[in-house]
Design a protein around this motif. Structure first.
Motif, PDB file in Angstrom:
ATOM      1  N   GLU A  80       0.778  -1.196   0.110  1.00 13.12           N
ATOM      2  CA  GLU A  80      -0.004  -0.029   0.181  1.00 13.12           C
ATOM      3  C   GLU A  80       0.765   1.313  -0.052  1.00 13.12           C
ATOM      4  OE1 GLU A  80      -2.518  -0.612   3.401  1.00 13.12           O
ATOM      5  OE2 GLU A  80      -3.819  -1.818   2.321  1.00 13.12           O
ATOM      6  N   VAL A  81       2.105   1.300   0.728  1.00 11.97           N
ATOM      7  CA  VAL A  81       2.936   2.464   0.441  1.00 11.97           C
ATOM      8  C   VAL A  81       3.348   2.701  -0.531  1.00 11.97           C
ATOM      9  CG1 VAL A  81       5.008   1.385   1.336  1.00 11.97           C
ATOM     10  CG2 VAL A  81       4.612   3.583   2.205  1.00 11.97           C
ATOM     11  N   VAL A  82       3.587   1.759  -1.380  1.00  8.47           N
ATOM     12  CA  VAL A  82       4.068   2.100  -3.037  1.00  8.47           C
ATOM     13  C   VAL A  82       3.239   2.727  -3.594  1.00  8.47           C
ATOM     14  CG1 VAL A  82       4.706   0.973  -5.186  1.00  8.47           C
ATOM     15  CG2 VAL A  82       5.302  -0.206  -2.741  1.00  8.47           C
ATOM     16  N   PHE A  83       1.743   2.634  -3.430  1.00  9.78           N
ATOM     17  CA  PHE A  83       0.724   3.618  -3.976  1.00  9.78           C
ATOM     18  C   PHE A  83       0.770   4.817  -3.492  1.00  9.78           C
ATOM     19  CE2 PHE A  83      -0.666  -0.824  -5.193  1.00  9.78           C
ATOM     20  CZ  PHE A  83      -0.910  -0.652  -6.370  1.00  9.78           C
ATOM     21  N   ASP A  84       0.938   4.861  -2.129  1.00 10.86           N
ATOM     22  CA  ASP A  84       1.306   6.249  -1.570  1.00 10.86           C
ATOM     23  C   ASP A  84       2.295   7.169  -2.011  1.00 10.86           C
ATOM     24  OD1 ASP A  84      -1.082   5.558  -0.119  1.00 10.86           O
ATOM     25  OD2 ASP A  84      -0.126   5.040   1.757  1.00 10.86           O
ATOM     26  N   GLN A  85       3.530   6.535  -2.378  1.00 10.54           N
ATOM     27  CA  GLN A  85       4.599   7.292  -2.388  1.00 10.54           C
ATOM     28  C   GLN A  85       4.925   7.553  -3.925  1.00 10.54           C
ATOM     29  OE1 GLN A  85       6.388   8.985  -0.308  1.00 10.54           O
ATOM     30  NE2 GLN A  85       5.361   8.428   1.480  1.00 10.54           N
ATOM     31  N   ASP A  86       4.686   6.483  -4.905  1.00  8.77           N
ATOM     32  CA  ASP A  86       5.156   6.301  -6.239  1.00  8.77           C
ATOM     33  C   ASP A  86       3.871   6.615  -7.264  1.00  8.77           C
ATOM     34  OD1 ASP A  86       6.256   6.034  -8.489  1.00  8.77           O
ATOM     35  OD2 ASP A  86       7.031   3.825  -8.313  1.00  8.77           O
ATOM     36  N   PRO A  87       3.733   7.756  -7.823  1.00  2.00           N
ATOM     37  CA  PRO A  87       2.754   8.170  -8.742  1.00  2.00           C
ATOM     38  C   PRO A  87       2.873   6.766  -9.936  1.00  2.00           C
ATOM     39  CG  PRO A  87       4.304   9.473  -8.985  1.00  2.00           C
ATOM     40  CD  PRO A  87       4.799   8.933  -7.696  1.00  2.00           C
ATOM     41  N   ALA A  88       4.055   6.423 -10.089  1.00  2.00           N
ATOM     42  CA  ALA A  88       3.791   5.361 -11.341  1.00  2.00           C
ATOM     43  C   ALA A  88       3.339   3.983 -11.094  1.00  2.00           C
ATOM     44  CB  ALA A  88       5.512   5.294 -11.892  1.00  2.00           C
ATOM     45  N   ALA A  89       3.092   3.709  -9.878  1.00  4.41           N
ATOM     46  CA  ALA A  89       2.447   2.479  -9.505  1.00  4.41           C
ATOM     47  C   ALA A  89       1.055   2.304 -10.209  1.00  4.41           C
ATOM     48  CB  ALA A  89       2.387   2.257  -8.049  1.00  4.41           C
ATOM     49  N   ARG A  90       0.874   1.428 -10.849  1.00  7.35           N
ATOM     50  CA  ARG A  90      -0.757   1.202 -11.721  1.00  7.35           C
ATOM     51  C   ARG A  90      -1.327   0.188 -11.191  1.00  7.35           C
ATOM     52  NH1 ARG A  90       3.158   2.823 -15.322  1.00  7.35           N
ATOM     53  NH2 ARG A  90       2.650   4.659 -16.514  1.00  7.35           N
ATOM     54  N   SER A  91      -0.991  -0.948 -10.668  1.00  7.05           N
ATOM     55  CA  SER A  91      -1.773  -1.912 -10.303  1.00  7.05           C
ATOM     56  C   SER A  91      -1.094  -3.088  -9.354  1.00  7.05           C
ATOM     57  CB  SER A  91      -2.076  -2.875 -11.204  1.00  7.05           C
ATOM     58  OG  SER A  91      -0.768  -3.594 -12.049  1.00  7.05           O
ATOM     59  N   TYR A  92      -1.685  -3.725  -8.553  1.00  6.69           N
ATOM     60  CA  TYR A  92      -1.090  -4.414  -7.578  1.00  6.69           C
ATOM     61  C   TYR A  92      -0.198  -5.558  -8.087  1.00  6.69           C
ATOM     62  CZ  TYR A  92      -3.893  -2.839  -3.733  1.00  6.69           C
ATOM     63  OH  TYR A  92      -4.197  -1.838  -2.596  1.00  6.69           O
ATOM     64  N   VAL A  93      -0.918  -6.183  -9.243  1.00  7.33           N
ATOM     65  CA  VAL A  93       0.091  -7.206  -9.729  1.00  7.33           C
ATOM     66  C   VAL A  93       1.506  -6.656 -10.427  1.00  7.33           C
ATOM     67  CG1 VAL A  93       0.194  -8.735 -11.983  1.00  7.33           C
ATOM     68  CG2 VAL A  93      -2.021  -8.429 -10.721  1.00  7.33           C
ATOM     69  N   GLU A  94       1.319  -5.395 -10.914  1.00  7.31           N
ATOM     70  CA  GLU A  94       2.810  -4.835 -11.353  1.00  7.31           C
ATOM     71  C   GLU A  94       3.773  -4.628 -10.304  1.00  7.31           C
ATOM     72  OE1 GLU A  94       4.045  -0.685 -13.592  1.00  7.31           O
ATOM     73  OE2 GLU A  94       2.055  -0.765 -12.421  1.00  7.31           O
ATOM     74  N   VAL A  95       3.011  -3.924  -8.929  1.00  6.41           N
ATOM     75  CA  VAL A  95       3.792  -3.622  -7.932  1.00  6.41           C
ATOM     76  C   VAL A  95       4.611  -4.961  -7.174  1.00  6.41           C
ATOM     77  CG1 VAL A  95       3.950  -2.547  -5.452  1.00  6.41           C
ATOM     78  CG2 VAL A  95       2.746  -1.578  -7.308  1.00  6.41           C
ATOM     79  N   ILE A  96       3.621  -5.893  -7.065  1.00  2.53           N
ATOM     80  CA  ILE A  96       4.358  -7.363  -6.511  1.00  2.53           C
ATOM     81  C   ILE A  96       5.195  -8.089  -7.322  1.00  2.53           C
ATOM     82  CG2 ILE A  96       3.202  -9.391  -5.693  1.00  2.53           C
ATOM     83  CD1 ILE A  96       0.813  -8.114  -4.881  1.00  2.53           C
ATOM     84  N   LEU A  97       5.229  -7.896  -8.777  1.00  2.00           N
ATOM     85  CA  LEU A  97       5.791  -8.599  -9.447  1.00  2.00           C
ATOM     86  C   LEU A  97       7.217  -7.898  -9.805  1.00  2.00           C
ATOM     87  CD1 LEU A  97       3.434 -10.284 -11.809  1.00  2.00           C
ATOM     88  CD2 LEU A  97       4.561 -11.265  -9.753  1.00  2.00           C
ATOM     89  N   THR A  98       7.146  -6.406  -9.980  1.00  2.00           N
ATOM     90  CA  THR A  98       8.153  -5.710 -10.656  1.00  2.00           C
ATOM     91  C   THR A  98       8.915  -4.695  -9.677  1.00  2.00           C
ATOM     92  OG1 THR A  98       6.833  -3.869 -11.373  1.00  2.00           O
ATOM     93  CG2 THR A  98       6.973  -5.743 -12.697  1.00  2.00           C
ATOM     94  N   TYR A  99       8.456  -4.395  -8.455  1.00  2.00           N
ATOM     95  CA  TYR A  99       9.209  -3.422  -7.622  1.00  2.00           C
ATOM     96  C   TYR A  99      10.272  -4.295  -6.826  1.00  2.00           C
ATOM     97  CZ  TYR A  99       6.431   0.611  -8.820  1.00  2.00           C
ATOM     98  OH  TYR A  99       5.724   1.522  -9.502  1.00  2.00           O
TER      99      TYR A  99
END
Length: 231
Positions: free
Chosen positions: A10-29
């Motif tokens: 969740e903090v990724v979505f708060d801090q990074d405007p480039a985050a688009r989806s949970y799948v993207e964040v979980i697999l690529t960050y």
């Protein structure tokens, strides 16, 4: 543990405007992967399974480019943005809602024993390439500017920039965690401007003195010539 993993996403979505989806964040960050690997390694470390903890941290380092010692204590909602080159030492303690960027080092200053790495309190932000070294404390809601080298304690609600780091804002309005690190004050550049102004002033005074000296020399030559004629 699962609740903490969810907060890390969740903090990724708060801090990074480039985050688009949970799948993207979980697999690529990679920063998120490094934090998750550290939480598992730290659990082994607390149970004194040091070898397994180190193996996990080194595998994570190989895949993410982020080195976090399994002994480091990291709080909730920790965010590493573009984390390549981040290094966090063994006795480092990081509070909640802390953000660090690529190239940050939270390290020691030598081979001393005991607490030898920084303590980063809640809501602090450490910008790109900053080095925070030694058993010092970075206060809550403080911001360390890009490329700074911090060797001394930082008070709460402060902004530090430069090499060595200097506090340029303290006890002011709450500093928001944004990405505009280029807007931070530059005390080194300000000092150079002051010195340049001083040099211009001194040059003017020197020219004035030279002009006065030339006028004096002309009068001396005139008196000498008159004296010769009188003789």
């Amino acid at each position: 543990m699962l609740r903490m993993f969810k907060e890390d996403v969740e903090v990724v979505f708060d801090q990074d405007p480039a985050a688009r989806s949970y799948v993207e964040v979980i697999l690529t960050y990679s920063g998120l992967h490094a934090i998750w690997a550290h939480r598992i390694a730290h659990a082994f470390f607390k149970r004194r399974l040091f070898f397994m903890a180190r193996v996990i941290s080194q595998v994570s380092r190989f895949f993410t480019g982020i080195e976090i010692h399994p002994g480091a204590k990291i709080g909730k909602r920790f965010f590493i943005d573009h984390g390549m080159g981040v290094v966090i030492g063994e006795t480092c303690e990081i509070g909640d809602n802390v953000t660090v960027f690529q190239g940050v080092t939270l390290g020691g200053t030598g081979k001393e024993k005991g607490k030898r790495h920084p303590t980063i309190q809640d809501h602090a932000l450490i910008a790109t390439g900053a080095k925070v070294l030694g058993s010092i404390t970075v206060g809550a809601y403080s911001k360390i500017g890009a490329g700074s080298v911090v060797l001394h304690n930082v008070p709460d609600h402060s902004t530090v920039v430069g090499i060595p780091g200097k506090v340029v804002i303290q006890n002011g309005a709450r500093i928001k965690h944004n990405l505009n690190h280029c807007d931070l004050p530059d005390p080194v550049a300000d000092r150079f401007k002051d010195l340049e102004a001083e040099i211009i002033k001194l040059r003017g005074e020197i020219q004035h003195l030279k002009k006065g000296s030339l006028e004096y020399d002309d009068k001396v030559v005139q008196y000498a010539n008159e004296a010769k004629r009188n003789v």
